[in-house]
Design a protein around this motif. Structure first.
Motif, PDB file in Angstrom:
ATOM      1  N   ILE A 161       0.684  -1.135  -0.118  1.00 36.47           N
ATOM      2  CA  ILE A 161       0.076  -0.103   0.070  1.00 36.47           C
ATOM      3  C   ILE A 161       0.861   1.246   0.057  1.00 36.47           C
ATOM      4  N   LEU A 162       1.784   1.300   0.883  1.00 36.43           N
ATOM      5  CA  LEU A 162       2.827   2.284   0.889  1.00 36.43           C
ATOM      6  C   LEU A 162       3.470   2.583  -0.410  1.00 36.43           C
ATOM      7  N   ALA A 163       3.997   1.484  -1.001  1.00 40.36           N
ATOM      8  CA  ALA A 163       4.660   1.581  -2.550  1.00 40.36           C
ATOM      9  C   ALA A 163       3.513   2.110  -3.438  1.00 40.36           C
ATOM     10  N   ASP A 164       2.220   1.695  -3.410  1.00 39.14           N
ATOM     11  CA  ASP A 164       1.344   2.413  -4.465  1.00 39.14           C
ATOM     12  C   ASP A 164       0.961   3.832  -4.002  1.00 39.14           C
ATOM     13  N   LEU A 165       1.307   4.182  -2.877  1.00 38.81           N
ATOM     14  CA  LEU A 165       0.937   5.478  -2.466  1.00 38.81           C
ATOM     15  C   LEU A 165       1.937   6.547  -2.821  1.00 38.81           C
ATOM     16  N   GLU A 166       3.303   6.091  -2.735  1.00 37.01           N
ATOM     17  CA  GLU A 166       4.532   6.553  -3.043  1.00 37.01           C
ATOM     18  C   GLU A 166       4.611   6.637  -4.591  1.00 37.01           C
ATOM     19  N   GLN A 167       3.938   5.853  -5.243  1.00 35.42           N
ATOM     20  CA  GLN A 167       4.087   5.801  -6.861  1.00 35.42           C
ATOM     21  C   GLN A 167       3.007   6.940  -7.174  1.00 35.42           C
ATOM     22  N   ALA A 168       1.674   6.932  -6.568  1.00 34.99           N
ATOM     23  CA  ALA A 168       0.767   7.844  -7.119  1.00 34.99           C
ATOM     24  C   ALA A 168       1.513   9.356  -6.749  1.00 34.99           C
ATOM     25  N   PHE A 169       1.684   9.463  -5.571  1.00 37.23           N
ATOM     26  CA  PHE A 169       2.352  10.709  -5.155  1.00 37.23           C
ATOM     27  C   PHE A 169       3.273  11.434  -6.084  1.00 37.23           C
ATOM     28  N   MET A 170       4.427  10.504  -6.767  1.00 35.37           N
ATOM     29  CA  MET A 170       5.337  10.826  -7.654  1.00 35.37           C
ATOM     30  C   MET A 170       4.606  11.065  -8.912  1.00 35.37           C
ATOM     31  N   GLU A 171       3.444  10.370  -9.261  1.00 36.25           N
ATOM     32  CA  GLU A 171       3.064  10.748 -10.523  1.00 36.25           C
ATOM     33  C   GLU A 171       2.374  12.311 -10.517  1.00 36.25           C
ATOM     34  N   PHE A 172       1.897  12.487  -9.368  1.00 36.98           N
ATOM     35  CA  PHE A 172       1.069  14.008  -9.222  1.00 36.98           C
ATOM     36  C   PHE A 172       2.069  15.093  -8.997  1.00 36.98           C
ATOM     37  N   VAL A 173       3.265  14.671  -8.389  1.00 35.76           N
ATOM     38  CA  VAL A 173       4.495  15.559  -8.222  1.00 35.76           C
ATOM     39  C   VAL A 173       5.097  16.049  -9.704  1.00 35.76           C
ATOM     40  N   ASP A 174       5.077  15.039 -10.535  1.00 40.64           N
ATOM     41  CA  ASP A 174       5.727  14.913 -11.973  1.00 40.64           C
ATOM     42  C   ASP A 174       4.446  16.003 -12.738  1.00 40.64           C
ATOM     43  N   LEU A 175       3.295  15.624 -12.654  1.00 40.37           N
ATOM     44  CA  LEU A 175       2.188  16.401 -13.300  1.00 40.37           C
ATOM     45  C   LEU A 175       2.269  17.700 -12.840  1.00 40.37           C
ATOM     46  N   TYR A 176       2.561  18.117 -11.463  1.00 36.85           N
ATOM     47  CA  TYR A 176       2.390  19.565 -11.003  1.00 36.85           C
ATOM     48  C   TYR A 176       3.515  20.293 -11.475  1.00 36.85           C
ATOM     49  N   LYS A 177       4.705  19.587 -11.571  1.00 33.77           N
ATOM     50  CA  LYS A 177       5.979  20.101 -12.076  1.00 33.77           C
ATOM     51  C   LYS A 177       5.813  20.617 -13.505  1.00 33.77           C
ATOM     52  N   SER A 178       5.040  19.806 -14.153  1.00 31.42           N
ATOM     53  CA  SER A 178       4.635  19.946 -15.582  1.00 31.42           C
ATOM     54  C   SER A 178       3.959  21.224 -15.595  1.00 31.42           C
ATOM     55  N   ARG A 179       2.750  21.593 -14.761  1.00 33.04           N
ATOM     56  CA  ARG A 179       1.926  22.483 -14.745  1.00 33.04           C
ATOM     57  C   ARG A 179       2.797  23.797 -14.362  1.00 33.04           C
ATOM     58  N   CYS A 180       3.552  23.507 -13.541  1.00 36.85           N
ATOM     59  CA  CYS A 180       4.373  24.832 -12.952  1.00 36.85           C
ATOM     60  C   CYS A 180       5.164  25.314 -14.218  1.00 36.85           C
ATOM     61  N   LYS A 181       5.546  24.690 -15.172  1.00 43.19           N
ATOM     62  CA  LYS A 181       6.365  25.209 -16.200  1.00 43.19           C
ATOM     63  C   LYS A 181       5.390  26.195 -17.082  1.00 43.19           C
ATOM     64  N   SER A 182       4.075  25.572 -17.094  1.00 40.97           N
ATOM     65  CA  SER A 182       3.330  26.540 -17.918  1.00 40.97           C
ATOM     66  C   SER A 182       2.497  27.568 -17.361  1.00 40.97           C
ATOM     67  N   ASP A 183       2.305  27.437 -15.906  1.00 43.78           N
ATOM     68  CA  ASP A 183       1.872  28.542 -15.140  1.00 43.78           C
ATOM     69  C   ASP A 183       2.718  29.073 -14.041  1.00 43.78           C
ATOM     70  N   LYS A 184       3.156  30.030 -14.284  1.00 41.31           N
ATOM     71  CA  LYS A 184       4.315  30.627 -13.434  1.00 41.31           C
ATOM     72  C   LYS A 184       3.821  31.225 -12.112  1.00 41.31           C
ATOM     73  N   GLN A 185       2.437  31.271 -12.237  1.00 36.34           N
ATOM     74  CA  GLN A 185       1.732  31.603 -10.834  1.00 36.34           C
ATOM     75  C   GLN A 185       1.837  30.462  -9.533  1.00 36.34           C
ATOM     76  N   LEU A 186       1.939  29.417 -10.058  1.00 35.60           N
ATOM     77  CA  LEU A 186       1.847  28.375  -9.012  1.00 35.60           C
ATOM     78  C   LEU A 186       3.229  28.439  -8.328  1.00 35.60           C
ATOM     79  N   PRO A 187       2.916  28.124  -7.069  1.00 40.57           N
ATOM     80  CA  PRO A 187       4.349  27.761  -6.289  1.00 40.57           C
ATOM     81  C   PRO A 187       5.001  26.557  -6.688  1.00 40.57           C
ATOM     82  N   SER A 188       6.357  26.640  -6.341  1.00 43.21           N
ATOM     83  CA  SER A 188       7.308  25.479  -6.829  1.00 43.21           C
ATOM     84  C   SER A 188       6.701  24.209  -5.786  1.00 43.21           C
TER      85      SER A 188
END
Length: 80
Positions: free
Chosen positions: A44-71
């Motif tokens: 369960i922990l491994a699945d949660l960590e994987q999901a978290f990292m996928e959302f982190v990657d998605l968020y970082k991608s959004r930060c590149k296109s929306d400079k108003q988002l915090p890092s």
């Protein structure tokens, strides 16, 4: 898919998953986990960590296109 998810949804999901990962770590570090359930809880922990990292990657991608988002660091270290 990522274009259909709002920035706020990504932020909430990332923060929620971050909290769940921390809670799962705490649980696994406690003596409360029955031996016969430890492997399942670790999966369960491994699945949660994987999901978290996928959302982190998605968020970082959004930060590149929306400079108003915090890092991602600012987001995860902020006091809400």
């Amino acid at each position: 898919m990522s274009d259909n998810i709002s920035n706020n949804a990504i932020i909430y999901a990332t923060l929620a998953l971050n909290s769940e990962v921390a809670l799962q770590h705490e649980y696994l570090d406690s003596p409360d986990v029955p031996d016969d359930e430890r492997e399942n809880e670790e999966e369960i922990l491994a699945d949660l960590e994987q999901a978290f990292m996928e959302f982190v990657d998605l968020y970082k991608s959004r930060c590149k296109s929306d400079k108003q988002l915090p890092s991602i660091d600012e987001l995860l270290n902020s006091q809400l």
